[in-house]
Design an enzyme around this catalytic site. Structure first.
Site: not given
Ligand code: PEP
Length: 237
Positions: A156, A89, A87, A219-220, A198, A162, A9, A11
């Site tokens: 999640e 967000e 998601h 994500g990150g 994370s 994050g 992702n 983003k």
């Molecule tokens: C996400 O936003 O779907 C996610 C898993 O982010 P991160 O891996 O940065 O925690």
């Protein structure tokens, strides 16, 4: 169980020069167990390669006067095959409800997109021991009237996104079992469940030992291909 999948992702995280560098770094990626979900305006740069492309959100209608939105029909006919829905967000900043997410899932399945439905509890809900209640409500409403054949769940926990904090393997395994049981009760069918929150190149080896996890949503760490590659190799090879 079938092969595990890894979903990126990205983003809204890269400017045009970052995306050019990223595209060069993924040039040789040849893995159909990987789904990359770029910011939607960059999607055409990612198509026609040897991995799947997903979109981070769509609207629930096929066509019409919905300024700023992208439809499942438009996404599918461009070559997108997966969609992330629900998601945290989107739920948090754009006030998406379980009911709206349910309508979006229906629109996506009608247009042959595979849905990655995100569910998860907040820190406050976890501390109040409401995790299972919250997850069950999300599943019941989001999956109402839906054939789950082309749906994958991403568990999640919001407090893990994050934050560099993850639940223990035991907690993740227990929650994934709970999710699979709830879905089986509702649909008499099995569903794949990914973990997200994370995940990085350092913790993936340990997270990947959880026996009932069917893959990861990242994500990150997916925005740096050197890190993402470590995750892909650990999970899919
Ligand atoms: C996400 O936003 O779907 C996610 C898993 O982010 P991160 O891996 O940065 O925690």
């Amino acid at each position: 169980m079938g092969k595990k999948i890894v979903v990126a992702n990205l983003k809204m995280s890269m400017n045009t020069s970052d995306i050019n560098i990223y595209l060069k770094s993924i040039k040789n990626l040849n893995n159909k167990n990987v789904v990359i979900c770029p910011t939607s305006i960059y999607i055409p740069y990612f198509l026609k390669q040897h991995f799947y492309v997903g979109i981070q959100n769509v609207y629930k209608e096929d066509l019409g006067a919905y300024t700023g939105e992208v439809s499942p029909l438009q996404a599918y006919t461009m070559g997108v095959r997966y969609v992330i829905l629900g998601h945290s967000e989107r739920r948090n900043y754009f006030k998406e409800t379980n009911e709206l997410i349910n309508e979006k899932i229906k629109a996506c399945l009608k247009n042959n997109l595979k849905v990655i439905l995100c569910i998860g509890e907040s820190k406050e809900e976890k501390d109040l021991l409401k995790t299972k209640r919250v997850l069950k409500k999300q599943l019941v409403t989001c999956l109402d009237g839906i054939d789950i054949k082309n749906v994958i769940i991403a568990y999640e926990p919001i407090w893990a996104i994050g934050t560099k904090v993850t639940p223990t393997n035991l907690e993740i395994g227990d929650t994934i079992s709970f999710i699979k049981d709830v879905v089986y009760e509702l649909k008499s069918d099995a569903i794949k469940v990914l973990y997200g929150g994370s995940v990085n190149e350092k913790n993936i080896k340990e997270l990947n030992t959880i026996s009932n996890v069917d893959g990861f949503l990242v994500g990150g760490a997916s925005t740096d291909f050197n890190k993402f590659k470590v995750i892909i190799e650990e999970v899919t090879e």
